[in-house]
Write a protein that holds these residues in place. Structure first.
Motif, short mmCIF file in Angstrom:
data_model
loop_
_atom_site.label_atom_id
_atom_site.label_comp_id
_atom_site.label_asym_id
_atom_site.label_seq_id
_atom_site.Cartn_x
_atom_site.Cartn_y
_atom_site.Cartn_z
N ALA A 124 0.86 -1.18 0.00
CA ALA A 124 0.00 0.00 0.00
C ALA A 124 0.89 1.23 0.00
N ASP A 125 0.47 2.24 -0.74
CA ASP A 125 1.13 3.53 -0.67
C ASP A 125 0.46 4.33 0.44
N VAL A 126 1.28 4.87 1.34
CA VAL A 126 0.78 5.48 2.57
C VAL A 126 1.39 6.87 2.74
N MET A 127 0.60 7.79 3.27
CA MET A 127 1.13 9.11 3.63
C MET A 127 0.48 9.56 4.94
N THR A 128 1.31 9.96 5.89
CA THR A 128 0.84 10.50 7.16
C THR A 128 0.98 12.01 7.18
N THR A 129 0.14 12.66 7.96
CA THR A 129 0.32 14.06 8.29
C THR A 129 0.97 14.13 9.67
N PRO A 130 1.64 15.23 10.00
CA PRO A 130 2.38 15.30 11.26
C PRO A 130 1.51 14.96 12.48
N GLY A 131 2.06 14.12 13.36
CA GLY A 131 1.38 13.75 14.59
C GLY A 131 0.31 12.68 14.44
N SER A 132 0.26 12.02 13.28
CA SER A 132 -0.81 11.05 13.02
C SER A 132 -0.38 9.62 13.31
N ASN A 133 -1.39 8.78 13.57
CA ASN A 133 -1.17 7.38 13.92
C ASN A 133 -2.21 6.53 13.19
N SER A 134 -1.77 5.40 12.64
CA SER A 134 -2.67 4.46 11.99
C SER A 134 -2.00 3.10 12.02
N GLY A 135 -2.52 2.15 11.26
CA GLY A 135 -1.91 0.84 11.21
C GLY A 135 -2.53 -0.01 10.13
N ILE A 136 -1.80 -1.04 9.72
CA ILE A 136 -2.27 -2.02 8.74
C ILE A 136 -2.29 -3.38 9.43
N PHE A 137 -3.48 -3.92 9.66
CA PHE A 137 -3.60 -5.24 10.27
C PHE A 137 -3.62 -6.32 9.18
N PHE A 138 -3.09 -7.50 9.52
CA PHE A 138 -3.18 -8.64 8.61
C PHE A 138 -3.39 -9.90 9.43
N HIS A 139 -3.99 -10.92 8.80
CA HIS A 139 -4.45 -12.12 9.50
C HIS A 139 -5.42 -11.74 10.61
N SER A 140 -6.19 -10.69 10.38
CA SER A 140 -7.14 -10.20 11.37
C SER A 140 -8.54 -10.76 11.08
N LYS A 141 -9.48 -10.49 11.97
CA LYS A 141 -10.87 -10.90 11.81
C LYS A 141 -11.77 -9.71 12.12
N PHE A 142 -12.86 -9.60 11.35
CA PHE A 142 -13.77 -8.48 11.56
C PHE A 142 -14.34 -8.53 12.98
N GLN A 143 -14.34 -7.37 13.63
CA GLN A 143 -15.02 -7.22 14.91
C GLN A 143 -15.64 -5.84 14.94
N GLU A 144 -16.85 -5.76 15.47
CA GLU A 144 -17.61 -4.51 15.39
C GLU A 144 -17.05 -3.42 16.29
N GLU A 145 -16.44 -3.78 17.41
CA GLU A 145 -15.94 -2.77 18.34
C GLU A 145 -14.55 -3.13 18.84
N GLY A 146 -13.82 -2.09 19.25
CA GLY A 146 -12.53 -2.28 19.91
C GLY A 146 -11.36 -2.43 18.96
N TRP A 147 -10.16 -2.46 19.55
CA TRP A 147 -8.95 -2.72 18.77
C TRP A 147 -8.94 -4.18 18.36
N PRO A 148 -8.60 -4.51 17.13
CA PRO A 148 -8.60 -5.92 16.70
C PRO A 148 -7.75 -6.80 17.60
N THR A 149 -8.29 -7.93 17.97
CA THR A 149 -7.60 -8.84 18.89
C THR A 149 -6.93 -10.00 18.17
N GLN A 150 -7.17 -10.13 16.88
CA GLN A 150 -6.56 -11.22 16.12
C GLN A 150 -5.65 -10.66 15.03
N GLY A 151 -4.56 -11.35 14.80
CA GLY A 151 -3.62 -10.93 13.75
C GLY A 151 -2.58 -9.95 14.26
N TYR A 152 -1.76 -9.47 13.32
CA TYR A 152 -0.69 -8.52 13.60
C TYR A 152 -1.04 -7.15 13.04
N GLU A 153 -0.46 -6.13 13.66
CA GLU A 153 -0.58 -4.76 13.14
C GLU A 153 0.80 -4.27 12.73
#
Length: 218
Positions: free
Chosen positions: A92-121
């Protein structure tokens, strides 16, 4: 026959160069609508550049598609692919703005709420206060420096083969990690899963485009 004066040649040349520069800028910053050039080598586009077809939103978003990019901003939310993958190359091509935080999860599973508990970030963070920086495997392998820079596009490349995970930023390997046999709990690879993009907090604005995957043999 019309005779052009020197200043007329200069004006015509300047106009042509301006048109070329504008065309080049738009071509590099916006989705072209064409198949990714890597598709012939087995790559598959996960994002069509127009809408979120093939993705599922958890916790409501907001998620916006603008100028061929996914704009990530606002409260905590995750955007999951509907399809799951086991062994693969992901880019993926990614660009952040100053002070920003995000992540790319893989081997994850859909969950409606909360931080993903399965897979890696795979962390996306250049200058956010969290010291764990872009390319890290969150809560597994920490990087406190990254070759990525705010306000500049970089390519985040994730390769999973069995229990081995390689992460590259603009072609530079920053992680080469093999999960121990029998690893359990969170985070851990599991058998397979979805990709997910993360909206972390209201002050973060991050952009994603050219999201693609190349499935690898089991």
């Amino acid at each position: 026959m019309k005779i052009f004066r020197t200043h007329e040649y200069l004006n015509a040349f300047t106009g042509i160069m301006a048109a070329i520069l504008i065309s080049s800028f738009l071509g590099s910053s916006a989705y072209s609508g064409e198949k990714n050039s890597e598709s012939d080598a087995g790559w598959v586009d996960l994002f069509n550049g127009k809408d979120l077809t093939g993705w599922r939103i958890a916790e409501g978003g907001p998620w916006e598609v603008k100028d061929g990019t996914i704009v990530v901003s606002g409260k905590r939310s995750h955007l999951f692919t509907e399809k799951e993958f086991k062994n693969f190359e992901f880019k993926a091509d990614v660009m952040t703005t100053p002070g920003s935080n995000s992540g790319i999860f893989f081997h994850s599973k859909f969950q409606e709420e909360g931080w993903p508990t399965q897979g890696y970030e795979s962390q996306v963070n250049v200058t956010h206060k969290d010291p764990v920086k872009t390319g890290s495997i969150y809560n597994r392998v920490k990087l406190f420096k990254t070759p990525a820079k705010d306000n500049e596009w970089w390519t985040q490349h994730i390769i999973v083969k069995g229990r081995n995970v390689v992460i590259k930023i603009n072609g530079e390997t920053v992680i080469d990690y093999t999960e121990p046999e029998g690893a359990k709990g969170s985070p851990s690879l599991g058998e397979k899963g979805s990709f997910a993009l993360q909206a972390h907090d209201p002050k973060s604005v991050v952009y994603y485009k050219n999201i693609r995957v190349k499935p690898l043999a089991d």
